[in-house]
Each structure stands twice: as C-alpha cells, then as structure tokens.
Scaffold this motif. Structure first.
Motif, short mmCIF file in Angstrom:
data_model
loop_
_atom_site.label_atom_id
_atom_site.label_comp_id
_atom_site.label_asym_id
_atom_site.label_seq_id
_atom_site.Cartn_x
_atom_site.Cartn_y
_atom_site.Cartn_z
N GLU A 379 0.83 -1.21 0.00
CA GLU A 379 0.00 0.00 0.00
C GLU A 379 0.86 1.25 0.00
N GLY A 407 -5.96 -7.29 -3.95
CA GLY A 407 -6.66 -6.03 -4.20
C GLY A 407 -5.82 -4.82 -3.85
N GLN A 411 -4.50 -1.83 -6.40
CA GLN A 411 -4.59 -0.39 -6.17
C GLN A 411 -3.23 0.28 -6.33
N ALA A 414 -2.41 0.51 -9.98
CA ALA A 414 -3.17 1.59 -10.63
C ALA A 414 -2.46 2.92 -10.46
N ALA A 425 -6.25 -4.60 -14.93
CA ALA A 425 -7.55 -4.00 -14.64
C ALA A 425 -8.68 -4.73 -15.36
N CYS A 428 -9.46 -7.79 -13.44
CA CYS A 428 -10.04 -7.47 -12.14
C CYS A 428 -11.56 -7.28 -12.20
N THR A 435 -14.05 -4.58 -3.80
CA THR A 435 -13.24 -3.38 -3.94
C THR A 435 -12.34 -3.46 -5.16
N THR A 436 -11.90 -4.67 -5.51
CA THR A 436 -11.07 -4.85 -6.70
C THR A 436 -11.90 -4.67 -7.96
N GLU A 438 -14.56 -2.81 -8.16
CA GLU A 438 -14.84 -1.37 -8.23
C GLU A 438 -13.66 -0.62 -8.83
N LEU A 439 -12.45 -0.97 -8.39
CA LEU A 439 -11.24 -0.36 -8.96
C LEU A 439 -11.16 -0.61 -10.46
N ARG A 442 -13.40 1.47 -12.68
CA ARG A 442 -12.96 2.85 -12.87
C ARG A 442 -11.76 2.96 -13.81
N HIS A 443 -11.01 1.86 -14.01
CA HIS A 443 -9.75 1.96 -14.74
C HIS A 443 -9.67 1.13 -16.01
#
Length: 483
Positions: A379, A407, A411, A414, A425, A428, A435-436, A438-439, A442-443
């Motif tokens: 992270e 996940g 992030q 990304a 992506a 994913c 959450t993955t 959702e990421l 968006r990407h």
C-alpha cells in the motif's frame, strides 16, 4: 486461521482458489468437466486463509451459474455425517461448511430452486444451521421460513439450559427476520407453541442485554498506576493467560499523571513482562521523550509480549521524531527494521521511496508473496507512487493466495503502472473482491471488447454490491472513448 493447500498460480485450480478474474475466464474457456471439478474442490475445501476478510462465495456462485453446475457434490458434502453432528465444534463446522452455504445462498438469489431446497433441508438438520438460516433470511419467502420454525425450535430442549441456548441463538442471529416471523405469527402458519416460546426467549434476550449494560462484569483494575500495572501482570500470570497490556495502557491514560512518569519509565525499562508492555504502550501514546529509546531496547527482548508491544507502539507513533528514528532503523534486518519500514510506508514522504521499496523487495525475496506485513508495504508503494516497484507488485498480484492483498496490489499498480488499465484492470472486473471490481470498473480500458460486456453484466446483476454498480454505471454513462 487455517493454512489451505493452494495450487500454483498458473493452474486453473490455483487461479480459482485465489479468486482471480483470470480464474473465471480460464474456467469458461476450459472443458466444462475440468472446470467443474476445480470449482467444486474450491467450494468444498475453502481456500481462504481467513474467511472473515476474504470473499469467494459470489465469485464461485457466478461461475456455477455460468457453467450450469450441478449441486450434487455440495449436497453430499453438507449432509456428510461430519456435518450433522449436533456437538460439532462451531469454528470447525463453519470452516467446513460456511463457504458452501454462502454459495448456495447466492445461487438461491439467482433463482436456483435446487439451492434453495438444499438450504432449507440443511437449516432443519445440519450442524451449521445458523449460517443456513441467515442465508435463507434474506432470500426465502415468509412461507418457506415459517415451515422451518418447528424444526429449528426442536433443537432446543424445553429445559432451563435449552431456553438459555435458544435466547443466545436469537441474540447472536445475524439476520433476525426468521425469529421475528416465528414470534409474530401474523397469519397463523407457525405452531402457536413455537411462536410463544420464541417470544418468551426474545423478551429474555432483551432483559439480559439490559442487565449486562447496567451491571458490567469482568475484572477491572484499581484506580492507581501500580494497581493497573499489577492487574496487567496478573492477567499474564493466569492460566490461560489474559493479555491485558493494551487495555491497561488505556487505563493508564486515565489514572497516570506527571508525577507517575518515573514509575512508568522504570516499569517500561525492566518491569515484569505485562507491566512493561503496558508502560511502553502508554509512554509511546504520550510521545514521551524516552519512549523511542525504550522501544529500541524492548524490541529485542526475548519476551514475545514485550517485543510485540514495543513494535506495535512504535508503529502508532506520530511526529517527525518518530519518522526520523524510522529512517535510521529501516536498514536493520530485524523486526524493528521491518516495523520502521512499515512506518515509512504509512507516513513517510518521497525521500523514503528507496527505503520502502528496498524493504518490499527484501520481504518478498525472503518470505514470498504472502509474508506477514506485506500489505502495508504494498500500500505504501502506491501511496508514494513508486513507479519502479511495478515488477514486484505484479509478482505479488499474481502469486499471493490472499485476495485482500491482491486487491491492495491492484490499487498500488493503478497508481504506479501505466499498463494497468489495459492489463490487470481488465481481469479485475471478474475478481472475487468487490473493492477490486470497483477499482477495475474505474480503470479498465474499454478497447478490450470484454470490458463493456462485463460492465453491463455487473450493472444488471442484482447480487452485485452497490459501490461496484455505482462505479460501473458512472463509467457506462460517461461516454468516454475507448482507450
């Protein structure tokens, strides 16, 4: 938690066990029989290290639906004699059957009547019946739940002990809907004796909760620094041991004054293990000038209680002094050096990129992609946008058996890897973690023809999480050009 046997990441079974999006894509491209064998093995032998923080059930249920998989294997697993023992150990029973029951719950939500019937049967006679009842509570109709009332209540003998067990079951139920239906019995479909007994147990549960709030029980320390430190040590000396150093540190925050500092420093320097740990935590929380030196000494102590308290206390410290000490300690090869690297990953700045990256590489090389403490460093590379960390992040993404850590790696990629949108992506979008997904929504680059199709499927799926659908619909309505 449990240590499952995970297949290599390049195999179909290994991909499905990890919950990777590529697992679904490979399963749909493989021979149906081969894919079903691998899928069933995952469902019947939970591959997660910790089922409380990792998702798999919706992922496997979707694949069952895509492959139109039969439920014979799940049925045999659930109704095996090992799963029907009334005195089965709860934690083992949940680990053995919980994933299969959750998969059945999602399949019932998708309209599979055979899954719904299996859940009803298991709720009536199975060892992990509470889990099955919670699944039915959000998916079955009132009539189906009312029929189960008699079978469930028969589990509790009409004795004082049985009534206490019933009250505890009602109190601990994750979904209260079945119990409310049985208690209210508005249409008379529940045996009046069952309804009366549930109402009585529910009233007793409310009364017991009120009593616990009014008369809290449990050991409490005296109102002085010495009493708190003694209380912490008494817990460690008891059998089985009670680790009270963290709550003792919170008590010290209320009772300790400036005049008590010498006593606390003495305790942190050489007191009994639990008292020393409590004093260390308190001094670190108060940013005491001597705290860092005391932590450095305690981190190498042979007592696990003392060393753990020192490291945890240091990782909670704030301010430039703690950061400077972390920079000095980060090259160390011991536990204190690892803790220092985690501090820099969480609160460092761009001057710390090489320190964090070096710690990440060393940890992966020494302990692999599932090493303890790896998530914080991964992270941190994303937070600090360390572009040259992409190769090791890709390795962690591919190899870790933890979908939660994968996940976090996604992030970080990304934020650091320009190829993420057209690469990981896309995969994913089929990942097991919401959450993955959702990421990815968006990407993921829409130049891949699979992306728009999957985004539309996720938008229309009633089982998908609201956050994912919000991201998906925002992406679909944006009208952005394909990348």
């Amino acid at each position: 938690m449990f240590d499952p046997d995970i297949a290599p990441s390049g195999t179909l079974l290994g991909l499905l066990q990890r919950g990777r999006g590529d697992g679904t894509l490979h399963a749909l491209a493989a021979q149906r029989a081969e894919a079903l064998v691998a899928l069933e093995r995952c469902v019947l032998s939970d591959p997660r290290h910790d089922w409380r923080v990792e998702s798999r059930s919706l992922y496997y249920a979707r694949l069952y639906s895509e492959l139109e998989g039969p439920l014979d294997g799940i049925e045999q697993h659930l109704f095996h004699p090992d799963g029907l023992l009334p005195d089965a150990v709860a934690s083992v029973d949940e680990y053995r059957c919980g994933l299969a029951l959750s998969v059945l719950g999602h399949l019932a939500g998708y309209g599979r009547r055979d899954a719904l019937h299996l859940l009803r049967r298991y709720a009536a006679v199975g060892g992990c019946w509470e889990w099955a009842l919670d699944e039915l509570a959000v998916r079955d109709d009132d009539a189906g739940l009312c029929v189960l009332g008699t079978a469930v209540l028969a589990r509790f003998p009409q004795t004082e002990e049985g009534d206490a067990q019933l009250a505890a079951a009602i109190r601990d139920a994750y979904e209260p809907r079945p119990w409310r239906l049985w208690a209210e019995n508005t249409d008379g479909s529940v045996d009046p004796a069952v309804a009366a007994r549930v109402r009585k147990a529910s009233e007793q549960t409310s009364f017991d909760r009120w009593q616990r709030q009014m008369r809290p029980t449990g050991p409490t320390p005296g109102w002085s620094v010495r009493a708190v430190l003694d209380w912490a040590q008494q817990g460690l000396d008891a059998y089985p041991a009670q680790y009270r150093d963290a709550p003792a540190a919170r008590c010290l925050a209320a009772v300790a004054g400036l005049e008590d500092r010498p006593e606390l420093i003495d305790a942190a320097r050489g007191g009994p293990d639990a008292a020393r740990a409590a004093a260390l935590r308190h001094l670190a929380d108060r940013q005491d000038p001597e705290a860092l030196d005391l932590i450095e000494s305690a981190a190498a102590d042979p007592s696990e209680t003392v060393a753990r308290a020192a490291l945890e206390s240091f990782e909670r410290m704030r301010g430039t002094v703690a950061l400077d000490r972390a920079r000095a300690w980060s090259p160390r090869e011991d536990a204190l050096g690892a803790a220092a690297a985690r501090v820099l990953a969480c609160r460092g700045d761009h001057q710390d990129t090489q320190r964090v990256l070096g710690a990440l590489r060393r940890l992966v090389q020494r302990e692999g992609a599932d090493a303890a403490g790896l998530a914080v460093l991964v992270e941190g590379t994303g937070r600090l946008s360390i572009g040259c960390a992409s190769p090791v992040l890709r390795h962690v993404y591919r190899e870790t058996s933890s979908s939660q850590l994968r996940g976090i790696a996604a992030q970080a990629l990304a934020a650091t890897d320009p190829s993420f949108a057209a690469g990981f992506a896309v995969e994913c979008l089929w990942d097991c973690e919401e959450t993955t997904r959702e990421l990815a929504a968006r990407h993921a680059a829409t130049a891949d023809v699979r992306v728009l199709a999957q985004l539309r499927r996720l938008a229309a799926d009633p089982a998908e999480e609201a956050e994912v659908q919000t991201a998906v619909r925002g992406r679909l309505s944006s009208g952005e050009p394909a990348r």
